[in-house]
Motif scaffolding. Structure first.
Motif, PDB file in Angstrom:
ATOM      1  N   SER A  90       0.850  -1.185   0.000  1.00  0.00           N
ATOM      2  CA  SER A  90       0.000   0.000   0.000  1.00  0.00           C
ATOM      3  C   SER A  90       0.891   1.242   0.000  1.00  0.00           C
ATOM      4  CB  SER A  90      -0.899   0.006   1.239  1.00  0.00           C
ATOM      5  OG  SER A  90      -0.118   0.234   2.398  1.00  0.00           O
ATOM      6  N   THR A  91       0.288   2.368  -0.190  1.00  0.00           N
ATOM      7  CA  THR A  91       1.039   3.624  -0.156  1.00  0.00           C
ATOM      8  C   THR A  91       1.695   3.814   1.203  1.00  0.00           C
ATOM      9  OG1 THR A  91      -0.570   4.559  -1.690  1.00  0.00           O
ATOM     10  CG2 THR A  91       0.877   6.102  -0.572  1.00  0.00           C
ATOM     11  N   LEU A  92       0.986   3.445   2.261  1.00  0.00           N
ATOM     12  CA  LEU A  92       1.565   3.570   3.610  1.00  0.00           C
ATOM     13  C   LEU A  92       2.763   2.652   3.784  1.00  0.00           C
ATOM     14  CD1 LEU A  92      -1.673   3.794   5.784  1.00  0.00           C
ATOM     15  CD2 LEU A  92      -0.164   5.639   5.069  1.00  0.00           C
ATOM     16  N   HIS A 115       5.800  15.951  -3.784  1.00  0.00           N
ATOM     17  CA  HIS A 115       5.471  15.080  -4.905  1.00  0.00           C
ATOM     18  C   HIS A 115       4.774  13.791  -4.488  1.00  0.00           C
ATOM     19  CE1 HIS A 115       7.464  17.747  -7.667  1.00  0.00           C
ATOM     20  NE2 HIS A 115       8.420  17.867  -6.775  1.00  0.00           N
ATOM     21  N   ARG A 116       4.269  13.732  -3.294  1.00  0.00           N
ATOM     22  CA  ARG A 116       3.514  12.567  -2.849  1.00  0.00           C
ATOM     23  C   ARG A 116       2.071  12.705  -3.288  1.00  0.00           C
ATOM     24  NH1 ARG A 116       5.010  11.334   3.418  1.00  0.00           N
ATOM     25  NH2 ARG A 116       7.081  10.517   3.020  1.00  0.00           N
ATOM     26  N   SER A 117       1.482  11.566  -3.571  1.00  0.00           N
ATOM     27  CA  SER A 117       0.046  11.564  -3.836  1.00  0.00           C
ATOM     28  C   SER A 117      -0.548  10.373  -3.100  1.00  0.00           C
ATOM     29  CB  SER A 117      -0.246  11.485  -5.333  1.00  0.00           C
ATOM     30  OG  SER A 117       0.195  10.258  -5.844  1.00  0.00           O
ATOM     31  N   TYR A 118      -1.782  10.494  -2.712  1.00  0.00           N
ATOM     32  CA  TYR A 118      -2.436   9.469  -1.914  1.00  0.00           C
ATOM     33  C   TYR A 118      -3.720   9.026  -2.596  1.00  0.00           C
ATOM     34  CZ  TYR A 118       0.726  11.148   1.714  1.00  0.00           C
ATOM     35  OH  TYR A 118       1.834  11.501   2.419  1.00  0.00           O
ATOM     36  N   SER A 119      -3.936   7.722  -2.601  1.00  0.00           N
ATOM     37  CA  SER A 119      -5.188   7.191  -3.137  1.00  0.00           C
ATOM     38  C   SER A 119      -6.277   7.375  -2.085  1.00  0.00           C
ATOM     39  CB  SER A 119      -5.038   5.713  -3.473  1.00  0.00           C
ATOM     40  OG  SER A 119      -4.802   4.968  -2.297  1.00  0.00           O
ATOM     41  N   LYS A 120      -7.518   7.250  -2.519  1.00  0.00           N
ATOM     42  CA  LYS A 120      -8.644   7.396  -1.600  1.00  0.00           C
ATOM     43  C   LYS A 120      -8.553   6.374  -0.474  1.00  0.00           C
ATOM     44  CE  LYS A 120     -13.650   7.476  -1.332  1.00  0.00           C
ATOM     45  NZ  LYS A 120     -14.916   7.404  -2.055  1.00  0.00           N
ATOM     46  N   ILE A 157      -5.958   7.484   2.074  1.00  0.00           N
ATOM     47  CA  ILE A 157      -6.459   8.610   2.866  1.00  0.00           C
ATOM     48  C   ILE A 157      -7.405   8.104   3.945  1.00  0.00           C
ATOM     49  CG2 ILE A 157      -7.878  10.702   2.799  1.00  0.00           C
ATOM     50  CD1 ILE A 157      -6.705  11.172  -0.047  1.00  0.00           C
ATOM     51  N   VAL A 158      -8.283   7.195   3.572  1.00  0.00           N
ATOM     52  CA  VAL A 158      -9.229   6.630   4.539  1.00  0.00           C
ATOM     53  C   VAL A 158      -8.470   5.887   5.640  1.00  0.00           C
ATOM     54  CG1 VAL A 158     -11.099   4.953   4.842  1.00  0.00           C
ATOM     55  CG2 VAL A 158     -11.153   6.546   2.925  1.00  0.00           C
ATOM     56  N   LYS A 159      -7.422   5.142   5.281  1.00  0.00           N
ATOM     57  CA  LYS A 159      -6.614   4.437   6.290  1.00  0.00           C
ATOM     58  C   LYS A 159      -5.926   5.421   7.235  1.00  0.00           C
ATOM     59  CE  LYS A 159      -5.636   0.278   3.642  1.00  0.00           C
ATOM     60  NZ  LYS A 159      -4.610  -0.508   2.952  1.00  0.00           N
ATOM     61  N   ILE A 160      -5.429   6.514   6.682  1.00  0.00           N
ATOM     62  CA  ILE A 160      -4.781   7.533   7.515  1.00  0.00           C
ATOM     63  C   ILE A 160      -5.789   8.139   8.489  1.00  0.00           C
ATOM     64  CG2 ILE A 160      -3.714   9.836   7.478  1.00  0.00           C
ATOM     65  CD1 ILE A 160      -2.297   8.966   4.878  1.00  0.00           C
ATOM     66  N   LEU A 161      -6.984   8.432   8.011  1.00  0.00           N
ATOM     67  CA  LEU A 161      -8.019   8.999   8.886  1.00  0.00           C
ATOM     68  C   LEU A 161      -8.497   7.975   9.916  1.00  0.00           C
ATOM     69  CD1 LEU A 161     -10.019  11.094   6.265  1.00  0.00           C
ATOM     70  CD2 LEU A 161      -8.334  11.907   7.930  1.00  0.00           C
ATOM     71  N   GLU A 162      -8.519   6.701   9.543  1.00  0.00           N
ATOM     72  CA  GLU A 162      -8.854   5.645  10.516  1.00  0.00           C
ATOM     73  C   GLU A 162      -7.766   5.544  11.579  1.00  0.00           C
ATOM     74  OE1 GLU A 162      -9.419   2.129   8.160  1.00  0.00           O
ATOM     75  OE2 GLU A 162     -11.426   2.747   7.518  1.00  0.00           O
ATOM     76  N   TYR A 163      -6.520   5.694  11.164  1.00  0.00           N
ATOM     77  CA  TYR A 163      -5.391   5.677  12.102  1.00  0.00           C
ATOM     78  C   TYR A 163      -5.562   6.805  13.117  1.00  0.00           C
ATOM     79  CZ  TYR A 163      -0.569   5.894  13.810  1.00  0.00           C
ATOM     80  OH  TYR A 163       0.543   5.910  14.616  1.00  0.00           O
ATOM     81  N   GLN A 164      -5.993   7.969  12.637  1.00  0.00           N
ATOM     82  CA  GLN A 164      -6.221   9.103  13.531  1.00  0.00           C
ATOM     83  C   GLN A 164      -7.274   8.759  14.569  1.00  0.00           C
ATOM     84  OE1 GLN A 164      -8.014  12.586  11.741  1.00  0.00           O
ATOM     85  NE2 GLN A 164      -7.220  13.919  13.365  1.00  0.00           N
ATOM     86  N   LYS A 165      -8.371   8.187  14.113  1.00  0.00           N
ATOM     87  CA  LYS A 165      -9.474   7.859  15.017  1.00  0.00           C
ATOM     88  C   LYS A 165      -9.059   6.782  16.013  1.00  0.00           C
ATOM     89  CE  LYS A 165     -14.423   7.239  14.610  1.00  0.00           C
ATOM     90  NZ  LYS A 165     -15.535   7.031  13.680  1.00  0.00           N
ATOM     91  N   LYS A 166      -8.395   5.745  15.516  1.00  0.00           N
ATOM     92  CA  LYS A 166      -7.970   4.621  16.356  1.00  0.00           C
ATOM     93  C   LYS A 166      -6.997   5.070  17.452  1.00  0.00           C
ATOM     94  CE  LYS A 166      -5.112   0.530  15.960  1.00  0.00           C
ATOM     95  NZ  LYS A 166      -4.237  -0.179  15.028  1.00  0.00           N
ATOM     96  N   ASN A 167      -6.098   5.967  17.099  1.00  0.00           N
ATOM     97  CA  ASN A 167      -5.073   6.428  18.043  1.00  0.00           C
ATOM     98  C   ASN A 167      -5.433   7.729  18.744  1.00  0.00           C
ATOM     99  OD1 ASN A 167      -2.799   4.415  17.736  1.00  0.00           O
ATOM    100  ND2 ASN A 167      -3.251   4.927  15.609  1.00  0.00           N
TER     101      ASN A 167
END
Length: 109
Positions: free
Chosen positions: A38-40, A64-69, A72-82
């Motif tokens: 994955s991107t992460l 120059h980074r780009s993120y797939s949808k 992005i959702v995984k990153i936001l889930e990481y925020q919520k989880k932590n």
């Protein structure tokens, strides 16, 4: 033959580790053993390999980074989880707080 427009990061990083960073093979093996990176995962391997990059290189790479949808959702889930606020999440993933806010408005509302 891979007809996608994405680089074969698994092969790129495997070759790079074999040639330049054999001492980091053990650390990266768990990530490289996945069927698809994955991107992460790519970001994590990059941080492991290029931990001591200059500030200028880091800024250039960040622009120059780009993120797939899905990423992005995984990153936001990481925020919520932590239980992180936007500033903490931005610092963890080296993003701007404005980017995190835009993502939350676009993907969580």
């Amino acid at each position: 033959m891979n007809l996608q427009n994405t680089p074969d990061y698994k092969r790129i990083y495997s070759d790079m580790i074999t040639i330049k960073y054999p001492e980091k093979r053990e650390i990266c093996d768990q990530l490289l053993s996945k069927a698809n990176l994955s991107t992460l995962d790519v970001i994590e391997i990059s941080q492991i390999l290029f931990n001591k990059s200059s500030k200028e290189n880091s800024e250039f790479n960040q622009k120059h980074r780009s993120y797939s949808k899905s990423t992005i959702v995984k990153i936001l889930e990481y925020q919520k989880k932590n239980k992180l606020n936007n500033s903490q999440l931005a610092k963890h993933f080296k993003l701007s707080r404005n980017t995190v806010t835009k993502w939350k408005n676009k993907f969580l509302l």
